[in-house]
Design an enzyme around this catalytic site. Structure first.
Site, PDB file in Angstrom:
ATOM      1  N   ILE A  89       5.532  -4.547  -2.310  1.00  0.00           N
ATOM      2  CA  ILE A  89       5.092  -3.989  -1.029  1.00  0.00           C
ATOM      3  C   ILE A  89       5.624  -2.566  -1.015  1.00  0.00           C
ATOM      4  O   ILE A  89       6.813  -2.335  -1.255  1.00  0.00           O
ATOM      5  CB  ILE A  89       5.607  -4.818   0.168  1.00  0.00           C
ATOM      6  CG1 ILE A  89       5.131  -4.209   1.509  1.00  0.00           C
ATOM      7  CG2 ILE A  89       7.106  -5.005   0.147  1.00  0.00           C
ATOM      8  CD1 ILE A  89       5.468  -5.092   2.719  1.00  0.00           C
ATOM      9  N   SER A  90       4.741  -1.590  -0.817  1.00  0.00           N
ATOM     10  CA  SER A  90       5.147  -0.181  -0.880  1.00  0.00           C
ATOM     11  C   SER A  90       6.164   0.152   0.196  1.00  0.00           C
ATOM     12  O   SER A  90       6.212  -0.496   1.248  1.00  0.00           O
ATOM     13  CB  SER A  90       3.925   0.728  -0.697  1.00  0.00           C
ATOM     14  OG  SER A  90       3.034   0.597  -1.782  1.00  0.00           O
TER      15      SER A  90
END
Length: 213
Positions: A63-64
């Site tokens: 997840i960025s």
């Protein structure tokens, strides 16, 4: 699926940090201040969910970090009702941000485990993209084109021609380009054949994989 005052306080702090880092789009900041990021990651990371960091999710993906999500979304300049194509649904967090901005979101994920997990999670949070699909992001979704905006959430060695072809004239395509490190790149379609290119510095993404299904 708890979303407490404590979580809201941590989101407030995160938004303050993103402002300090240069995020100015009030609608993007509002979305990040609303979405419970802790519900998109493994519960073992919950206490760190509102730090400005990327975290591992299933299928060796990430997840960025919130700054990257905010930066890409800000570049996209989303307006309510626009058709947006997201390449790499991942955890669904970026999808949720786009939905909260009022976009009509079409999203493609090539990891079946992530696709099923996100397909199950988003409705529970009241987030309803127009179309989630399992497939090859390099090909986009030609049957739903053209799109006002396209956002790619994995590093690519080049810009897939299929995605360029699916962008409306005047549309914006945001993609991290490069092998080891990526340069955040914005393409604006000026007419049938011409694209205007802008570059915005180095980022780090997992690779965009082609033809693996």
């Amino acid at each position: 699926m708890k979303n407490t005052d404590k979580h809201q306080g941590l989101r407030n702090q995160l938004v303050k940090l993103l402002k300090e880092k240069g995020i100015r789009d009030a609608t993007v900041l509002s979305a990040i201040n609303t979405i419970p990021r802790h519900l998109f990651i493994d519960s073992s990371f919950e206490n760190f969910a509102y730090q400005d960091k990327a975290f591992p999710i299933d299928a060796e993906q990430t997840i960025s970090q919130p700054y990257t999500v905010a930066f890409q979304t800000q570049l996209l300049e989303v307006k309510k009702g626009q058709k947006i194509l997201e390449i790499g649904t991942g955890s669904g967090y970026q999808t949720a941000v786009l939905c909260l901005l009022g976009a009509t979101v079409y999203s493609v994920e090539r990891q079946v485990k992530l696709f099923k997990k996100t397909q199950n999670l988003l409705p529970k949070l009241g987030i309803r993209p127009k179309h989630l699909s399992f497939g090859d992001g390099y090909k986009g979704l030609p049957e739903h084109a053209p799109f006002d905006g396209i956002i790619v959430t994995a590093g690519a060695p080049n810009i897939p021609h299929a995605l360029m072809a699916q962008l409306k004239i005047g549309g914006r395509l945001v993609i991290p380009l490069g092998e080891e490190t990526q340069i955040m790149t914005l393409l604006i379609r000026k007419n049938e054949k011409q694209f205007e290119k802008h570059e915005f510095g180095d980022f780090k993404f997992v690779p965009l994989l082609e033809n693996k299904n």
